[in-house]
Every structure is written in C-alpha cells, then in structure tokens.
Scaffold this motif. Structure first.
Motif, mmCIF file in Angstrom:
data_model
loop_
_atom_site.group_PDB
_atom_site.id
_atom_site.type_symbol
_atom_site.label_atom_id
_atom_site.label_comp_id
_atom_site.label_asym_id
_atom_site.label_seq_id
_atom_site.Cartn_x
_atom_site.Cartn_y
_atom_site.Cartn_z
ATOM 1 N N SER A 112 0.787 -1.131 0.250
ATOM 2 C CA SER A 112 -0.382 -0.244 0.215
ATOM 3 C C SER A 112 0.467 1.587 0.403
ATOM 4 C CB SER A 112 -0.610 -0.033 1.259
ATOM 5 O OG SER A 112 -0.743 -0.056 2.181
ATOM 6 N N ALA A 113 1.188 0.540 0.374
ATOM 7 C CA ALA A 113 3.300 2.548 0.524
ATOM 8 C C ALA A 113 3.478 3.003 -1.246
ATOM 9 C CB ALA A 113 4.150 2.076 0.810
ATOM 10 N N GLY A 114 3.060 1.959 -2.435
ATOM 11 C CA GLY A 114 2.572 2.158 -3.309
ATOM 12 C C GLY A 114 4.368 2.486 -4.057
ATOM 13 N N ASN A 115 6.078 3.155 -3.027
ATOM 14 C CA ASN A 115 7.144 3.273 -3.283
ATOM 15 C C ASN A 115 7.253 1.968 -3.962
ATOM 16 O OD1 ASN A 115 10.112 2.957 -3.190
ATOM 17 N ND2 ASN A 115 9.759 5.065 -2.156
ATOM 18 N N ARG A 116 7.954 2.370 -5.456
ATOM 19 C CA ARG A 116 8.764 1.834 -6.663
ATOM 20 C C ARG A 116 9.639 0.229 -5.541
ATOM 21 N NH1 ARG A 116 14.171 0.575 -9.224
ATOM 22 N NH2 ARG A 116 14.294 1.846 -8.840
ATOM 23 N N HIS A 117 10.396 0.666 -4.458
ATOM 24 C CA HIS A 117 11.133 -0.372 -4.010
ATOM 25 C C HIS A 117 10.924 -0.963 -2.694
ATOM 26 C CE1 HIS A 117 14.697 1.823 -5.674
ATOM 27 N NE2 HIS A 117 14.607 2.421 -5.367
ATOM 28 N N VAL A 118 9.460 -0.337 -1.777
ATOM 29 C CA VAL A 118 8.677 -0.907 -1.389
ATOM 30 C C VAL A 118 7.879 -2.123 -2.067
ATOM 31 C CG1 VAL A 118 7.027 -1.120 0.468
ATOM 32 C CG2 VAL A 118 8.952 1.298 0.342
ATOM 33 N N LEU A 119 7.488 -2.013 -2.912
ATOM 34 C CA LEU A 119 6.742 -2.995 -3.852
ATOM 35 C C LEU A 119 7.603 -4.047 -4.739
ATOM 36 C CD1 LEU A 119 4.175 -0.152 -6.466
ATOM 37 C CD2 LEU A 119 3.437 -1.590 -4.569
ATOM 38 N N ASN A 120 9.076 -3.601 -4.948
ATOM 39 C CA ASN A 120 9.757 -4.686 -5.053
ATOM 40 C C ASN A 120 9.606 -6.161 -4.022
ATOM 41 O OD1 ASN A 120 11.868 -6.456 -6.379
ATOM 42 N ND2 ASN A 120 12.807 -5.325 -5.180
ATOM 43 N N ALA A 121 10.105 -4.807 -2.516
ATOM 44 C CA ALA A 121 10.579 -6.086 -1.415
ATOM 45 C C ALA A 121 8.385 -6.504 -1.226
ATOM 46 C CB ALA A 121 10.313 -4.724 -0.111
ATOM 47 N N ALA A 122 7.830 -6.309 -1.918
ATOM 48 C CA ALA A 122 6.575 -6.501 -0.972
ATOM 49 C C ALA A 122 6.190 -8.059 -1.783
ATOM 50 C CB ALA A 122 5.275 -5.909 -1.208
ATOM 51 N N PHE A 123 7.209 -7.834 -3.174
ATOM 52 C CA PHE A 123 7.020 -9.277 -4.421
ATOM 53 C C PHE A 123 8.031 -10.054 -3.768
ATOM 54 C CE2 PHE A 123 7.978 -11.289 -8.186
ATOM 55 C CZ PHE A 123 8.087 -11.744 -8.818
ATOM 56 N N GLN A 124 8.887 -9.552 -3.206
ATOM 57 C CA GLN A 124 9.349 -10.911 -2.969
ATOM 58 C C GLN A 124 9.433 -11.366 -1.953
ATOM 59 O OE1 GLN A 124 14.441 -9.552 -1.793
ATOM 60 N NE2 GLN A 124 13.949 -7.837 -3.507
ATOM 61 N N TYR A 125 8.225 -10.526 -0.588
ATOM 62 C CA TYR A 125 7.576 -11.228 0.869
ATOM 63 C C TYR A 125 6.957 -12.340 -0.036
ATOM 64 C CZ TYR A 125 5.150 -12.048 4.672
ATOM 65 O OH TYR A 125 4.361 -12.134 5.524
ATOM 66 N N GLY A 126 6.338 -12.352 -1.319
ATOM 67 C CA GLY A 126 4.659 -12.105 -1.574
ATOM 68 C C GLY A 126 4.810 -14.564 -1.958
#
Length: 218
Positions: A112-126
């Motif tokens: 939900s943060a919307g930052n590109r680096h954060v979204l990448n982290a969310a993808f890895q965690y997913g």
C-alpha cells in the motif's frame, strides 16, 4: 492439557466436538496484546514526516492525509484480527489458515506504500509467503494422517506428532512471518502509512510465540 508448563493456569475451555477452544494464561496474554494493537491501528493518526536534505539545513514536512492511509489502516486491522485468530484457535489447521491470512495482509500493508522499492520488497515477500503455504498445510496433513485429529487439546502431551510435522509447521510460520526481513529498509519506514507497519512486526512476533507453544505442547 494444562499440566504443560508453558500454558499456565486454565482460564477457559469449551468442548465442541473434536475441536476445543481454550484460553490459558499464555494464550490470553497474547490475545490481550493483539487487541491492544488492533485498537492502536484503528485509532492511530498518520504521522507527520520530515524529509531532510543532507549537506545542508533544509528540511520540509510532508503532510499525510488520513484518506491516503485508509487502505493501510484497514489491512492493519485485518492483520490484527488474523493474528488474534492464530493465537486463540485450538485447532492446528485453523492456525495454518490464520497464519496464511497474516502473510496476505502483511503483503497488502507493504504494497500500500506505493513506492517502487517497497513494491519490489512486497513482491519478494509474496513469493516467500506463497511457498510457505506448502510446509504449513503439509504439516497439518501429516498430523491428521498420523494422529487422526488436529485438536491441540487432544494432542497435548500425547507425543504422537512426528518431528517432521513440527519442523514443517515451524518452517511455514518462518515463511509467513519473515516480513520484517523485507520491510526493514528506509523506503517503507518513510512511506505513507508508516505507523501501520508496526502491525507487520507485531503479527510476525506473535505467530512465532504461538507456534512455539503449539510445538512444545503437541
């Protein structure tokens, strides 16, 4: 059941067929902490963030509107409810379901943060969280196949659960609760909705505490 040292005194037990919901001092304490954090997530206001320019004295405040954190707040509350279910359930299979739900809501809070680096982290965690469902449900299947029940109340003190099932259960929780390894970076701490990130760390901690109790009891 309550002769196990980790549980403490019996506070509540409701026989309901094979599944016996119960509260011990240990699980009641975990549940109380979860309720407190759910209330914090429900009523907390977005924090005001300051961006500092290195090499100078310049800094500016970034105003975060409550509407911008509505989704983060909702997912933090949902994560708290899933964590509450995980710490109070008396059934191994229900515990695995709630653990998976905690992983899903954690991904949503990060994304939900919307930052590109954060979204990448969310993808890895997913990816890690999805893979972790295999040992989680595999553990529940092995326990049911070898003992004929998934009730923690029934399994307590029997010593009938295979070591492999316990190892898989711990491995699955490690996968679902590994979120802090992916969000412990500056981008997510500085992103909007940062107060709700605390629920990710908290839910992961509570999952580890509950799975430790389950493994020691069964």
């Amino acid at each position: 059941m309550f002769d196990q040292n980790i549980e403490g005194a019996e506070l509540f037990a409701l026989p309901f067929g094979d599944i016996v919901p119960f509260f011990s001092v240990y699980t009641a304490t975990l549940a109380a902490f979860v309720v407190v954090f759910i209330l914090i997530s429900a009523f907390d206001r977005p924090e005001r963030q300051l961006n500092i320019v290195f090499g100078g004295d310049a800094y500016y405040a970034k105003e975060i509107k409550e509407s911008d954190t509505r989704f983060s707040r909702f997912m933090a509350i949902a994560c708290g409810c899933a964590t509450l279910g995980a710490v109070v359930t008396g059934d191994v299979f229900n515990f695995t379901l709630f653990a998976v739900l905690v992983g899903i809501t954690n991904i949503a809070i990060v994304a939900s943060a919307g930052n590109r680096h954060v979204l990448n982290a969310a993808f890895q965690y997913g990816i890690v969280a999805m893979i972790a469902t295999v040992p989680l449900f595999g553990s529940a299947a092995i326990i049911l196949a070898t003992t004929g029940t998934l009730s923690i109340w029934t399994l307590a003190g029997m010593g009938a659960v295979p070591l492999l099932a316990k190892a898989l259960l711990i491995l699955g929780v490690m996968g679902e609760g590994i979120a802090p390894l992916y969000i412990g970076k500056a981008e997510i701490i500085r992103a909007q909705g940062a107060p709700f990130v605390l629920m990710i760390h908290f839910s992961s901690l509570l999952l580890f505490l509950r799975v430790t109790e389950i493994v020691l009891v069964i």
